[in-house]
Design an enzyme around this catalytic site. Structure first.
Site, PDB file in Angstrom:
ATOM      1  N   ASN A   9      45.223   9.803  39.325  1.00 17.18           N
ATOM      2  CA  ASN A   9      45.983   8.837  38.536  1.00 17.18           C
ATOM      3  C   ASN A   9      44.987   8.088  37.661  1.00 17.18           C
ATOM      4  O   ASN A   9      44.251   7.241  38.151  1.00 17.18           O
ATOM      5  CB  ASN A   9      46.714   7.881  39.499  1.00 17.18           C
ATOM      6  CG  ASN A   9      47.417   6.754  38.774  1.00 17.18           C
ATOM      7  OD1 ASN A   9      47.553   6.779  37.547  1.00 17.18           O
ATOM      8  ND2 ASN A   9      47.876   5.762  39.528  1.00 17.18           N
ATOM      9  N   LYS A  11      45.500   5.975  35.376  1.00 22.27           N
ATOM     10  CA  LYS A  11      45.937   4.617  35.018  1.00 22.27           C
ATOM     11  C   LYS A  11      45.688   4.362  33.520  1.00 22.27           C
ATOM     12  O   LYS A  11      45.766   5.294  32.731  1.00 22.27           O
ATOM     13  CB  LYS A  11      45.250   3.588  35.917  1.00 22.27           C
ATOM     14  CG  LYS A  11      45.435   3.927  37.397  1.00 22.27           C
ATOM     15  CD  LYS A  11      45.064   2.825  38.331  1.00 22.27           C
ATOM     16  CE  LYS A  11      45.296   3.301  39.759  1.00 22.27           C
ATOM     17  NZ  LYS A  11      45.074   2.251  40.743  1.00 22.27           N
ATOM     18  N   HIS A  91      54.773   3.377  41.306  1.00 27.75           N
ATOM     19  CA  HIS A  91      53.392   3.024  41.674  1.00 27.75           C
ATOM     20  C   HIS A  91      53.316   1.520  41.950  1.00 27.75           C
ATOM     21  O   HIS A  91      54.026   0.728  41.317  1.00 27.75           O
ATOM     22  CB  HIS A  91      52.426   3.409  40.544  1.00 27.75           C
ATOM     23  CG  HIS A  91      51.003   3.233  40.966  1.00 27.75           C
ATOM     24  ND1 HIS A  91      50.358   2.029  40.874  1.00 27.75           N
ATOM     25  CD2 HIS A  91      50.127   4.099  41.545  1.00 27.75           C
ATOM     26  CE1 HIS A  91      49.134   2.160  41.367  1.00 27.75           C
ATOM     27  NE2 HIS A  91      48.968   3.408  41.779  1.00 27.75           N
ATOM     28  N   GLU A  93      51.357  -0.696  41.062  1.00 25.33           N
ATOM     29  CA  GLU A  93      51.107  -1.539  39.885  1.00 25.33           C
ATOM     30  C   GLU A  93      52.384  -1.723  39.070  1.00 25.33           C
ATOM     31  O   GLU A  93      52.599  -2.775  38.462  1.00 25.33           O
ATOM     32  CB  GLU A  93      49.959  -0.944  39.051  1.00 25.33           C
ATOM     33  CG  GLU A  93      48.620  -1.207  39.746  1.00 25.33           C
ATOM     34  CD  GLU A  93      47.615  -0.083  39.647  1.00 25.33           C
ATOM     35  OE1 GLU A  93      47.692   0.743  38.726  1.00 25.33           O
ATOM     36  OE2 GLU A  93      46.724  -0.033  40.527  1.00 25.33           O
ATOM     37  N   GLU A 163      50.680   4.619  49.679  1.00 30.08           N
ATOM     38  CA  GLU A 163      49.514   3.890  49.166  1.00 30.08           C
ATOM     39  C   GLU A 163      49.575   2.435  49.630  1.00 30.08           C
ATOM     40  O   GLU A 163      50.276   1.621  49.011  1.00 30.08           O
ATOM     41  CB  GLU A 163      49.512   3.916  47.637  1.00 30.08           C
ATOM     42  CG  GLU A 163      49.483   5.311  47.048  1.00 30.08           C
ATOM     43  CD  GLU A 163      48.971   5.301  45.623  1.00 30.08           C
ATOM     44  OE1 GLU A 163      47.889   5.837  45.386  1.00 30.08           O
ATOM     45  OE2 GLU A 163      49.644   4.731  44.746  1.00 30.08           O
ATOM     46  N   GLY A 169      42.255   0.311  44.776  1.00 35.39           N
ATOM     47  CA  GLY A 169      41.244  -0.253  43.876  1.00 35.39           C
ATOM     48  C   GLY A 169      40.372  -1.324  44.522  1.00 35.39           C
ATOM     49  O   GLY A 169      39.644  -2.031  43.842  1.00 35.39           O
ATOM     50  N   SER A 209      41.706   3.879  47.514  1.00 37.42           N
ATOM     51  CA  SER A 209      40.256   3.987  47.722  1.00 37.42           C
ATOM     52  C   SER A 209      39.836   5.298  48.391  1.00 37.42           C
ATOM     53  O   SER A 209      38.867   5.328  49.157  1.00 37.42           O
ATOM     54  CB  SER A 209      39.722   2.765  48.483  1.00 37.42           C
ATOM     55  OG  SER A 209      39.959   1.591  47.736  1.00 37.42           O
TER      56      SER A 209
HETATM   57  P1  PGA Z   1      42.319   3.931  43.876  1.00 38.91           P
HETATM   58  O1  PGA Z   1      43.814   4.013  43.274  1.00 38.91           O
HETATM   59  O2  PGA Z   1      41.949   5.309  44.331  1.00 38.91           O
HETATM   60  O3  PGA Z   1      41.485   3.438  42.748  1.00 38.91           O
HETATM   61  O4  PGA Z   1      42.381   2.963  45.027  1.00 38.91           O
HETATM   62  C1  PGA Z   1      44.804   4.782  43.876  1.00 38.91           C
HETATM   63  C2  PGA Z   1      46.114   4.669  43.133  1.00 38.91           C
HETATM   64  O5  PGA Z   1      46.438   3.561  42.676  1.00 38.91           O
HETATM   65  O6  PGA Z   1      46.858   5.650  42.964  1.00 38.91           O
END
Ligand code: PGA
Length: 249
Positions: A9, A11, A91, A93, A163, A169, A209
């Site tokens: 992803n 983003k 997601h 976010e 997630e 993140g 992560s």
């Molecule tokens: P990350 O993001 O691997 O940077 O923690 C995962 C995601 O939001 O899909």
């Protein structure tokens, strides 16, 4: 046997030129399904740049209508128009920054499936919810509401991504045991909603992560069928190292 998926992803990162460069550096795999989700503006270019290599392309979001007065949105027809065959929906976010709720996400899931797109539906609890021991309750609601109206047959086109929001993140990864427990709960819930057969077949990815150095432990869990990767998907080397880990399983 569920085919492992390693999904990146990206983003809100990478220009078109940078996206092309990144996809060109990603390895294809016969064993693992590899997917990347660039920004909307780079979708067509990435579809073209992957050529005939086995790399799937996803949009990171979409509106549920086909067209209309929805400034700033893009529709399922437009996602398909780029050559992308998958879409990430719900997601964290989108849920927490842009205030998308389960009712809206459900409309998007239904629309994506009706238009022949495959969905990666993201779910996951926030830190306060985990600390209040509400993880299962949150996952239960997000699965039940987000998949309302979907038939057991249509579940073939749905992939779940668990997630935990506190791990996205942040560098704070769920332990393999914590992740396995949540994945097993999701699979049981899907069995309750759609039957055992569907639950056995549905892929549940872990996200939050996930990195080359923790991939082995997470991906080897019984109910973890791959990963949705943010930060570590932005460089070909680290993303390829996670694909390598999945191939070793
Ligand atoms: P990350 O993001 O691997 O940077 O923690 C995962 C995601 O939001 O899909």
């Amino acid at each position: 046997m569920r085919k492992i998926m390693i999904a990146g992803n990206w983003k809100m990162n990478k220009t078109i030129a940078e996206s092309i460069e990144l996809v060109k550096g990603i390895k294809e795999s016969g064993k693992v399904q590899v997917l990347v989700a660039p920004v909307f503006t780079a979708l067509s270019a990435v579809c073209e740049a992957r050529g005939d290599r086995k790399i799937c392309v996803a949009a990171q979001n979409m509106h549920y209508e086909e067209s209309g007065a929805f400034t700033g949105e893009i529709s399922p027809l437009m996602v398909k128009d780029t050559g992308a065959k998958h879409v990430i929906l719900g997601h964290s976010e989108r849920r927490h920054i842009f205030k998308e709720d389960d009712a809206l996400i459900k409309e998007k899931v239904l629309s994506a499936i009706a238009h022949g797109l495959k969905v990666i539906l993201c779910i996951g609890e926030q830190l306060e919810e985990r600390e209040a021991e509400k993880t299962n309750e949150v996952l239960d609601v997000q699965l039940t509401e987000g998949l309302k109206g979907i038939t057991p047959d249509q579940m073939e086109d749905v992939i779940i991504a668990y997630e935990p929001v506190w791990a996205i993140g942040t560098g704070k990864v769920a332990t393999p045991e914590q992740a396995q427990e949540a994945h097993a709960f999701c699979r049981r819930k899907i069995a309750e909603l759609f039957g055992e057969d569907v639950a056995e077949k549905v892929r549940i990815l872990y996200g939050g992560s996930l990195k080359p150095d923790n991939a082995d432990g997470l991906l080897s869990q019984k109910d973890i069928d791959g990963g949705l990767i943010g930060g570590a998907s932005l460089k070909a080397d680290s993303f390829n190292a996670i694909i390598d880990a999945a191939e070793r399983l």
